[in-house]
Write an enzyme that holds these catalytic residues in place. Structure first.
Site, mmCIF file in Angstrom:
data_model
loop_
_atom_site.group_PDB
_atom_site.id
_atom_site.type_symbol
_atom_site.label_atom_id
_atom_site.label_comp_id
_atom_site.label_asym_id
_atom_site.label_seq_id
_atom_site.Cartn_x
_atom_site.Cartn_y
_atom_site.Cartn_z
ATOM 1 N N ASP A 1 16.152 -12.083 -3.021
ATOM 2 C CA ASP A 1 17.601 -11.919 -3.946
ATOM 3 C C ASP A 1 18.059 -10.755 -3.787
ATOM 4 O O ASP A 1 19.080 -10.146 -3.623
ATOM 5 C CB ASP A 1 17.141 -11.893 -5.373
ATOM 6 N N GLU B 1 -6.101 -11.852 6.770
ATOM 7 C CA GLU B 1 -6.832 -11.207 6.820
ATOM 8 C C GLU B 1 -8.432 -10.780 5.798
ATOM 9 O O GLU B 1 -8.415 -9.713 5.761
ATOM 10 C CB GLU B 1 -5.758 -9.908 5.817
ATOM 11 N N ARG C 1 6.610 -6.322 3.255
ATOM 12 C CA ARG C 1 5.601 -6.688 2.861
ATOM 13 C C ARG C 1 5.513 -6.756 0.844
ATOM 14 O O ARG C 1 5.354 -5.454 0.519
ATOM 15 C CB ARG C 1 4.196 -6.308 3.411
ATOM 16 N N HIS D 1 0.862 -0.910 0.128
ATOM 17 C CA HIS D 1 0.088 0.202 -0.115
ATOM 18 C C HIS D 1 0.897 1.373 0.262
ATOM 19 O O HIS D 1 -0.091 2.263 0.029
ATOM 20 C CB HIS D 1 -0.953 0.287 1.615
ATOM 21 N N ASP E 1 -9.261 -5.101 7.211
ATOM 22 C CA ASP E 1 -8.959 -6.241 5.899
ATOM 23 C C ASP E 1 -10.472 -7.198 6.504
ATOM 24 O O ASP E 1 -10.732 -7.288 5.081
ATOM 25 C CB ASP E 1 -7.835 -6.747 4.933
#
Length: 283
Positions: A91, A160, A77, A52, A186
């Site tokens: 990576d 969520e 995240r 977000h 959520d």
């Protein structure tokens, strides 16, 4: 002769070693400067959010560099649980991943495969091998990285939705899921209770997920920017709790400071006493 590098301990390792719940903050501004400020606050872990927030691979990498001097666990995240996206974040050196919107045990199993290298067995990992080119292995300066990469990665999946809560007992049982993290906002929206994170039905869903994690012996995290909610979930067994976000703190604190010095409509102004400071706003 090249130096050999030891990677930091993972979030799961820190949770296992801690005698108290770990307290975290979000870094959502997409700035290495604010990420470093948050990392130096004394918190235990910091979430770098690319779901977000205006973050991409390059900005997350810059923030990982900025935070590396501090004894915090960076939790990253990605925007989704896509296999290719997960490979890229691993990576670049993200050791602790929080994957959003995991609704079922089957989805969790696919994500576990995405964070693991193939081992020649059916259903094994599918992570592409590029350690010699990547910061994850410090360009092959982490001795034996390929053989023990799983030890250097902590996978948390986010509960969520109402569907996820319904399947939470199976999700926490998935081998390779190190922890779950509950998103009340959520979850509330999925239950038709948009913006009502403290609704009794939402709280009941959060508590069910916490109980499932505790019963399975896996750490449970939760987003709780209201102190009373954080205290409730810690008492229920949450192992790590996010108690605020950089952008929310900045928004509320600047509003409170301006409101103190600029009279608001209908208030008749605010008397300023020398030596006082603006009150701390909640968020």
């Amino acid at each position: 002769m090249p130096i050999r590098v030891d990677l930091p301990t993972t979030l799961r390792q820190r949770l296992d070693a801690s005698g108290r719940p770990l307290i975290g903050l979000w870094a959502c501004a997409g700035s290495p400067i604010t990420a470093e400020i948050v990392a130096g606050s004394g918190c235990d872990w910091v979430l770098l959010d690319a779901e977000h927030s205006p973050n991409g691979l390059e900005s997350v990498l810059a923030q990982l560099y900025a935070m590396s001097a501090y004894p915090v666990a960076p939790l990253v995240r990605p925007p989704s649980g896509d296999t290719v996206t997960i490979k890229q974040y691993l990576d670049l050196g993200a050791q602790n991943l929080l994957i959003p919107m995991v609704d079922s045990a089957g989805q969790a199993e696919q994500i576990v495969r995405a964070v693991r290298y193939p081992d020649g067995t059916p259903g094994g990992g599918v992570r592409g091998v590029g350690s010699a080119l990547a910061r994850s292995a410090r360009w092959n300066r982490v001795e034996g990285y390929l053989g023990r990469a799983n030890e250097t990665i902590s996978l948390t999946v986010q509960i969520e939705s109402a569907a996820a809560v319904s399947d939470v007992e199976r999700i926490v049982a998935v081998d390779g899921v190190d922890a779950i993290f509950i998103g009340p906002s959520d979850l509330a929206a999925s239950m038709g209770l948009l913006g009502q994170q403290s609704h009794p039905d939402v709280v009941a869903g959060v508590l069910r997920a916490i109980a499932a994690g505790v019963a399975a012996g896996k750490p449970v995290g939760v987003n709780a920017f209201v102190p009373a909610d954080a205290e409730r979930y810690i008492a229920a067994g949450a192992s790590f709790v996010a108690v605020g976000a950089d952008v929310a703190i900045l928004a509320r604190q600047t509003e409170a400071l301006v409101e103190r010095f600029i009279p608001q409509a209908g208030t008749g102004g605010t008397e300023i006493t020398e030596g006082t400071t603006a009150p701390r706003a909640s968020y």
